[in-house]
Design a protein around this motif. Structure first.
Motif, PDB file in Angstrom:
ATOM      1  N   GLY A 100       0.785  -1.225   0.000  1.00  0.00           N
ATOM      2  CA  GLY A 100       0.000   0.000   0.000  1.00  0.00           C
ATOM      3  C   GLY A 100       0.817   1.275   0.000  1.00  0.00           C
ATOM      4  O   GLY A 100       0.297   2.347   0.269  1.00  0.00           O
ATOM      5  N   SER A 101       2.106   1.169  -0.308  1.00  0.00           N
ATOM      6  CA  SER A 101       2.932   2.372  -0.238  1.00  0.00           C
ATOM      7  C   SER A 101       3.242   2.961  -1.614  1.00  0.00           C
ATOM      8  O   SER A 101       3.952   3.933  -1.712  1.00  0.00           O
ATOM      9  CB  SER A 101       4.242   2.063   0.493  1.00  0.00           C
ATOM     10  OG  SER A 101       4.948   1.064  -0.203  1.00  0.00           O
ATOM     11  N   LYS A 102       2.664   2.359  -2.658  1.00  0.00           N
ATOM     12  CA  LYS A 102       2.921   2.915  -3.987  1.00  0.00           C
ATOM     13  C   LYS A 102       2.069   4.164  -4.206  1.00  0.00           C
ATOM     14  O   LYS A 102       0.975   4.289  -3.655  1.00  0.00           O
ATOM     15  CB  LYS A 102       2.694   1.878  -5.079  1.00  0.00           C
ATOM     16  CG  LYS A 102       1.245   1.614  -5.415  1.00  0.00           C
ATOM     17  CD  LYS A 102       1.132   0.616  -6.561  1.00  0.00           C
ATOM     18  CE  LYS A 102      -0.294   0.308  -6.912  1.00  0.00           C
ATOM     19  NZ  LYS A 102      -1.007   1.340  -7.621  1.00  0.00           N
ATOM     20  N   VAL A 103       2.596   5.072  -5.011  1.00  0.00           N
ATOM     21  CA  VAL A 103       1.873   6.301  -5.342  1.00  0.00           C
ATOM     22  C   VAL A 103       1.788   6.387  -6.859  1.00  0.00           C
ATOM     23  O   VAL A 103       2.798   6.278  -7.555  1.00  0.00           O
ATOM     24  CB  VAL A 103       2.608   7.550  -4.790  1.00  0.00           C
ATOM     25  CG1 VAL A 103       1.872   8.828  -5.201  1.00  0.00           C
ATOM     26  CG2 VAL A 103       2.748   7.470  -3.277  1.00  0.00           C
ATOM     27  N   ASP A 104       0.562   6.557  -7.368  1.00  0.00           N
ATOM     28  CA  ASP A 104       0.367   6.783  -8.797  1.00  0.00           C
ATOM     29  C   ASP A 104       0.327   8.282  -9.034  1.00  0.00           C
ATOM     30  O   ASP A 104      -0.229   9.020  -8.218  1.00  0.00           O
ATOM     31  CB  ASP A 104      -0.952   6.160  -9.255  1.00  0.00           C
ATOM     32  CG  ASP A 104      -0.909   4.645  -9.194  1.00  0.00           C
ATOM     33  OD1 ASP A 104      -0.164   4.052  -9.984  1.00  0.00           O
ATOM     34  OD2 ASP A 104      -1.606   4.062  -8.338  1.00  0.00           O
TER      35      ASP A 104
END
Length: 178
Positions: A100-104
């Protein structure tokens, strides 16, 4: 057997990326002018916003290396991030550590020379940032930014404008976060 409904569309999927996006023209120094977000920390601490500048480079012609310079407790910090190209033109992905730490990120609109409107999504939460080549942009650009903010369901009371003075030009070696 019942079929599962499709997953809800993410807010960012509805955002169109800039058509004529020239990554080399995005390179250089930008100033964070404004930001819209539902972030409760931002709402509670908006009186403590610090002038924030970023330097964008395009190391390989397709990804964006962004160095953010900002003050924290009176010291200048540099935060380095690498946004990798995603499936579509104008869309990027910042890979974090852990679930859950990815950023689009989507470059929604820019003229490359005076402003850029970028959209970020982490989890189901979306935010919109307005950058300028100078720390102040025209009222017409601010109006355009505010329209884009409303289009993704954020409102004026979730929009914050940053100071136009007190920028960090560099950080000492002990204050760099990769």
């Amino acid at each position: 057997r019942r079929r599962r409904p499709p997953p809800p569309q993410s807010p960012l999927e509805k955002v169109a990326a800039q058509e004529e996006l020239g990554l080399p023209q995005l390179a250089g120094r930008w100033f964070l002018v404004g930001m819209a977000s539902r972030c409760s920390y931002l709402a509670e601490h908006s009186h403590r916003l610090e002038a924030t500048a970023v330097t964008v480079t395009v190391p390989d012609g397709q990804s964006l290396a962004i160095s953010t310079f900002r003050k924290l407790d009176g010291m200048c910090w540099e935060i380095k991030q690498r946004y990798l190209p995603a499936q579509a033109h104008g869309r990027f992905l910042l890979k974090g550590h852990g679930y859950g730490s990815k950023v689009d990120m989507v470059v929604g609109e820019t003229d490359h020379s005076s402003y850029a409107i970028l959209y970020y999504q982490k989890g189901r939460s979306i935010s919109v940032k307005l950058y300028g080549r100078t720390s102040r942009v025209s009222d017409a650009i601010v109006d355009k930014f505010e329209q884009r903010v409303r289009a993704v369901g954020l409102s004026e009371d979730m929009t914050y404008f940053f100071p136009t003075y007190g920028f960090c030009d560099s950080a000492d070696e002990f204050h760099v976060l990769d």
